[in-house]
Scaffold this motif. Structure first.
Motif, PDB file in Angstrom:
ATOM      1  N   ALA A  18     132.725  46.964 -54.862  1.00 10.04           N
ATOM      2  CA  ALA A  18     132.987  48.338 -55.292  1.00 10.04           C
ATOM      3  C   ALA A  18     133.713  48.330 -56.632  1.00 10.04           C
ATOM      4  O   ALA A  18     134.419  47.372 -56.973  1.00 10.04           O
ATOM      5  N   THR A  20     135.760  51.156 -59.567  1.00 13.83           N
ATOM      6  CA  THR A  20     136.272  52.492 -59.867  1.00 13.83           C
ATOM      7  C   THR A  20     136.310  52.698 -61.372  1.00 13.83           C
ATOM      8  O   THR A  20     136.905  51.881 -62.092  1.00 13.83           O
ATOM      9  N   ASP A  22     137.582  55.188 -64.350  1.00 11.77           N
ATOM     10  CA  ASP A  22     138.631  56.191 -64.498  1.00 11.77           C
ATOM     11  C   ASP A  22     138.224  57.359 -65.393  1.00 11.77           C
ATOM     12  O   ASP A  22     137.489  57.178 -66.370  1.00 11.77           O
ATOM     13  N   ASN A  58     136.576  65.627 -51.426  1.00 12.30           N
ATOM     14  CA  ASN A  58     136.002  64.810 -52.493  1.00 12.30           C
ATOM     15  C   ASN A  58     134.493  64.756 -52.341  1.00 12.30           C
ATOM     16  O   ASN A  58     133.964  64.597 -51.241  1.00 12.30           O
ATOM     17  N   TYR A  64     127.905  56.869 -54.443  1.00 13.88           N
ATOM     18  CA  TYR A  64     128.871  57.410 -55.389  1.00 13.88           C
ATOM     19  C   TYR A  64     129.847  58.348 -54.676  1.00 13.88           C
ATOM     20  O   TYR A  64     129.431  59.179 -53.872  1.00 13.88           O
ATOM     21  N   ASN A  67     136.883  60.428 -56.570  1.00 20.83           N
ATOM     22  CA  ASN A  67     138.277  60.482 -56.126  1.00 20.83           C
ATOM     23  C   ASN A  67     138.990  61.542 -56.968  1.00 20.83           C
ATOM     24  O   ASN A  67     139.455  61.266 -58.076  1.00 20.83           O
ATOM     25  N   ASN A  76     138.158  60.127 -60.761  1.00 21.20           N
ATOM     26  CA  ASN A  76     137.593  58.781 -60.871  1.00 21.20           C
ATOM     27  C   ASN A  76     136.320  58.649 -60.050  1.00 21.20           C
ATOM     28  O   ASN A  76     136.218  59.172 -58.943  1.00 21.20           O
ATOM     29  N   VAL A  78     133.856  56.284 -57.922  1.00 20.20           N
ATOM     30  CA  VAL A  78     133.817  55.048 -57.158  1.00 20.20           C
ATOM     31  C   VAL A  78     132.363  54.739 -56.819  1.00 20.20           C
ATOM     32  O   VAL A  78     131.660  55.582 -56.247  1.00 20.20           O
ATOM     33  N   SER A  80     130.194  52.165 -54.676  1.00 21.18           N
ATOM     34  CA  SER A  80     130.300  51.142 -53.630  1.00 21.18           C
ATOM     35  C   SER A  80     129.081  50.232 -53.681  1.00 21.18           C
ATOM     36  O   SER A  80     128.012  50.625 -54.164  1.00 21.18           O
TER      37      SER A  80
END
Lengths: 114, 115
Positions: A18, A20, A22, A58, A64, A67, A76, A78, A80
């Protein structure tokens, strides 16, 4: 005026892990929308995920998720279980209320390593 | 169905030449947008059409830039007397409604290089 900051010019991730990406934003409007787009080397912008400022949960779309931390003005992305095909530029964007203009950040180049 | 298409995909112009970039939006889409993406940057808004009406041209960088959508479908972005700083990718996007929807559908862009 809206402003988007993406502090990571480039990110690397191993396949299947995963990652992240920003994004922070600056807007004084109480109603706004946040978007993430993917831009592969072919050039087109591909819509990934959307979060409204009043959404309680969220957003998620397949691998996808967003966050969303409203008080921090953070959104952000994320991803996976990264895949080689995820290698691309990723842009965060904000749109004020029901306005039509998207304001984009400078993007993050994601490289997925096998 | 077909997505947004743009032509040409690549354009090289000598400084001072005029260029015309074409956008074919998704059929039936009311809203059409042009963005300019400089190298290493995110796209920046240029102009917005609702059907044939140009409702916002606040992002056009100079009066050398002109956009039209005469029949509410195909749009053309024209740049007169091109300058080196006009070198960029020009992206077109469309969306179905009059009000901002959840997403704008983007074309592949036209990469303009001004020598």
């Amino acid at each position: 005026a809206q402003k988007i900051t993406q502090t990571q010019p480039g990110m690397f991730v191993q396949e299947k892990e995963a990652v992240t990406l920003d994004c922070t934003y600056d807007t004084s409007d109480p109603s706004y929308g946040l978007f993430w787009y993917k831009q592969p080397s072919s050039g087109e912008m591909i819509f990934l995920i959307y979060q409204g400022s009043y959404d309680q949960q969220n957003a998620t779309e397949g691998r996808y998720s967003l966050n969303f931390q409203k008080a921090r003005k953070s959104a952000n992305l994320v991803i996976s279980a990264s895949q080689l095909g995820d290698s691309a530029m990723y842009f965060c964007a904000v749109r004020k209320g029901s306005n039509y203009k998207l304001t984009f950040g400078k993007g993050t180049l994601l490289t997925v390593n096998p | 169905g077909a997505g947004v298409s743009q032509s040409p995909r690549y354009k090289v112009a000598k400084r001072g030449q005029d260029v015309a970039l074409r956008c074919d939006p998704i059929s039936g889409h009311v809203s059409l947008f042009w963005y300019q993406q400089a190298l290493g940057q995110g796209p920046e808004f240029l102009t917005y059409f609702q059907n044939e009406a140009q409702l916002d041209k606040s992002g056009l960088p100079s009066d050398r830039f002109f956009a039209e959508r005469p029949e509410g479908s195909v749009s053309t972005l024209k740049i007169q007397r091109t300058q080196q700083e006009d070198s960029a990718v020009y992206l077109c996007a469309s969306s179905p409604g009059r009000l901002a929807g959840r997403e704008q559908f983007f074309g592949p862009g036209t990469r303009l290089t001004v020598l």
